[in-house]
Design a protein around this motif. Structure first.
Motif, mmCIF file in Angstrom:
data_model
loop_
_atom_site.group_PDB
_atom_site.id
_atom_site.type_symbol
_atom_site.label_atom_id
_atom_site.label_comp_id
_atom_site.label_asym_id
_atom_site.label_seq_id
_atom_site.Cartn_x
_atom_site.Cartn_y
_atom_site.Cartn_z
ATOM 1 N N ASP A 1 -16.765 37.097 69.245
ATOM 2 C CA ASP A 1 -15.638 36.801 68.369
ATOM 3 C C ASP A 1 -15.869 35.493 67.617
ATOM 4 O OD1 ASP A 1 -14.342 39.064 69.163
ATOM 5 O OD2 ASP A 1 -13.148 38.079 70.700
ATOM 6 N N TYR A 2 -15.620 35.542 66.311
ATOM 7 C CA TYR A 2 -15.754 34.374 65.464
ATOM 8 C C TYR A 2 -14.455 34.126 64.710
ATOM 9 C CZ TYR A 2 -20.784 33.618 65.944
ATOM 10 O OH TYR A 2 -22.029 33.312 66.427
ATOM 11 N N VAL A 3 -14.255 32.869 64.337
ATOM 12 C CA VAL A 3 -13.149 32.481 63.471
ATOM 13 C C VAL A 3 -13.730 32.157 62.103
ATOM 14 C CG1 VAL A 3 -11.322 30.803 63.048
ATOM 15 C CG2 VAL A 3 -11.776 31.580 65.374
ATOM 16 N N HIS A 4 -13.244 32.849 61.084
ATOM 17 C CA HIS A 4 -13.695 32.601 59.715
ATOM 18 C C HIS A 4 -12.735 31.603 59.082
ATOM 19 C CE1 HIS A 4 -14.762 34.341 55.480
ATOM 20 N NE2 HIS A 4 -15.257 33.132 55.681
ATOM 21 N N ARG A 5 -13.216 30.394 58.812
ATOM 22 C CA ARG A 5 -12.376 29.333 58.272
ATOM 23 C C ARG A 5 -12.791 29.033 56.836
ATOM 24 N NH1 ARG A 5 -8.922 25.220 59.540
ATOM 25 N NH2 ARG A 5 -9.226 23.198 58.493
ATOM 26 N N MET A 15 -9.435 25.625 41.746
ATOM 27 C CA MET A 15 -9.375 25.885 43.177
ATOM 28 C C MET A 15 -10.790 25.807 43.746
ATOM 29 S SD MET A 15 -7.670 29.132 45.219
ATOM 30 C CE MET A 15 -6.104 28.877 44.383
ATOM 31 N N PRO A 16 -11.312 24.578 43.923
ATOM 32 C CA PRO A 16 -12.681 24.431 44.431
ATOM 33 C C PRO A 16 -12.793 24.893 45.879
ATOM 34 C CG PRO A 16 -11.575 22.310 44.360
ATOM 35 C CD PRO A 16 -10.656 23.282 43.679
ATOM 36 N N LEU A 17 -13.895 25.561 46.172
ATOM 37 C CA LEU A 17 -14.180 26.010 47.535
ATOM 38 C C LEU A 17 -14.791 24.841 48.294
ATOM 39 C CD1 LEU A 17 -14.227 28.449 49.490
ATOM 40 C CD2 LEU A 17 -16.543 28.935 48.662
ATOM 41 N N LEU A 18 -14.127 24.387 49.359
ATOM 42 C CA LEU A 18 -14.554 23.214 50.115
ATOM 43 C C LEU A 18 -15.311 23.574 51.388
ATOM 44 C CD1 LEU A 18 -11.299 21.095 49.739
ATOM 45 C CD2 LEU A 18 -13.307 21.137 48.244
ATOM 46 N N GLU A 71 -17.492 30.072 66.522
ATOM 47 C CA GLU A 71 -17.176 30.895 67.685
ATOM 48 C C GLU A 71 -15.756 30.601 68.152
ATOM 49 O OE1 GLU A 71 -20.003 30.781 70.808
ATOM 50 O OE2 GLU A 71 -21.741 30.929 69.476
ATOM 51 N N SER A 72 -15.061 31.654 68.579
ATOM 52 C CA SER A 72 -13.665 31.510 68.957
ATOM 53 C C SER A 72 -13.490 30.709 70.241
ATOM 54 C CB SER A 72 -13.021 32.888 69.132
ATOM 55 O OG SER A 72 -13.620 33.594 70.204
ATOM 56 N N GLY A 73 -14.549 30.617 71.041
ATOM 57 C CA GLY A 73 -14.458 29.879 72.290
ATOM 58 C C GLY A 73 -14.149 30.759 73.482
ATOM 59 N N ASP A 74 -13.755 32.005 73.247
ATOM 60 C CA ASP A 74 -13.475 32.920 74.344
ATOM 61 C C ASP A 74 -14.771 33.531 74.868
ATOM 62 O OD1 ASP A 74 -10.785 32.458 73.930
ATOM 63 O OD2 ASP A 74 -10.604 34.094 72.482
ATOM 64 N N GLU A 75 -14.747 33.978 76.114
ATOM 65 C CA GLU A 75 -15.898 34.668 76.702
ATOM 66 C C GLU A 75 -15.873 36.125 76.254
ATOM 67 O OE1 GLU A 75 -18.318 33.340 78.330
ATOM 68 O OE2 GLU A 75 -17.449 31.336 78.341
ATOM 69 N N SER A 76 -16.328 36.351 75.016
ATOM 70 C CA SER A 76 -16.177 37.677 74.422
ATOM 71 C C SER A 76 -17.511 38.348 74.108
ATOM 72 C CB SER A 76 -15.355 37.567 73.127
ATOM 73 O OG SER A 76 -15.983 36.680 72.218
#
Length: 211
Positions: free
Chosen positions: A94-98, A131-134, A140-145
């Motif tokens: 699992d990943y977090v897309h920021r 709207m500049p892309l920063l 990683e989400s940090g969970d054991e996934s």
């Protein structure tokens, strides 16, 4: 004709994967580093943690330590003669897309509304002056996934879009690096760039532009 365990080990040694010394330079913080892998793969910048494509890879040859260990430990005859099968092995995590953008607005509510509208219109990644892309990164989400999958196949499937895109990006980076080096060599030679210093990068340019 039977194959001895020693011969089998030597054969395995000959087919062991090559090792590469990859050279990296982070365009974000100018960090330089090297790392040894079994392919010319991306690596994380030790300074800013950005994923970076290697600009050059040196072929090191076989992993001699592992090869020596293999030769010293003969395999059982049945295992040495076993026929290897092809497997497709995958893992999921699992990943977090920021995504971070810059927005000029009267207040937080308006800024969020503008961002949500841009997301719905699929324009939030356009990286415009308004709207500049920063940032556009995965964490990683940090969970054991971590989940592994393994499937036996007759033949490996063709690489999908993500791999083809990665190869194009790596090729484009090589071309950029090659052009910079060719111009530096030309400047050192009095301002004249040799065709042979540019011709070697043409196949990589074609690969980078391949559909």
């Amino acid at each position: 004709m039977t194959t001895s365990p020693i011969d089998a080990n030597q054969s395995d040694c000959e087919t062991m994967p090559q090792r590469y010394l990859n050279h990296y330079r982070c365009p974000y913080c100018q960090q330089d580093w090297q790392d040894e892998w079994d392919c010319a793969c991306n690596d994380r910048c030790p300074s800013c943690d950005k994923e970076i494509v290697p600009y050059h890879s040196d072929l090191l040859g076989l992993n001699q330590e592992s090869c020596a260990q293999l030769e010293q430990a003969p395999l059982p005859m049945a295992e040495a003669q076993a026929t290897k099968k092809k497997f497709v092995v995958a893992y999921e995590i699992d990943y977090v897309h920021r995504v971070v953008v810059g927005i000029a607005a009267l207040n937080e509510t308006e800024a969020r509304q503008l961002a949500e509208q841009a997301f719905n219109d699929a324009t939030i990644w356009d990286d415009t002056e308004a709207m500049p892309l920063l940032s556009d990164d995965y964490h990683e989400s940090g969970d054991e996934s971590l989940v592994w999958e393994c499937e036996v196949v007759e033949n490996y499937p063709a690489p999908d879009y993500s791999v083809r895109q990665l190869h194009k990006e790596q090729a484009a980076f090589k071309v950029c690096r090659g052009l910079v080096e060719a111009y530096q060599q030309g400047e050192a030679a009095g301002g004249s760039i040799r065709w042979e210093d540019l011709d070697q990068w043409l196949p990589w340019a074609i690969k980078a532009l391949a559909s």
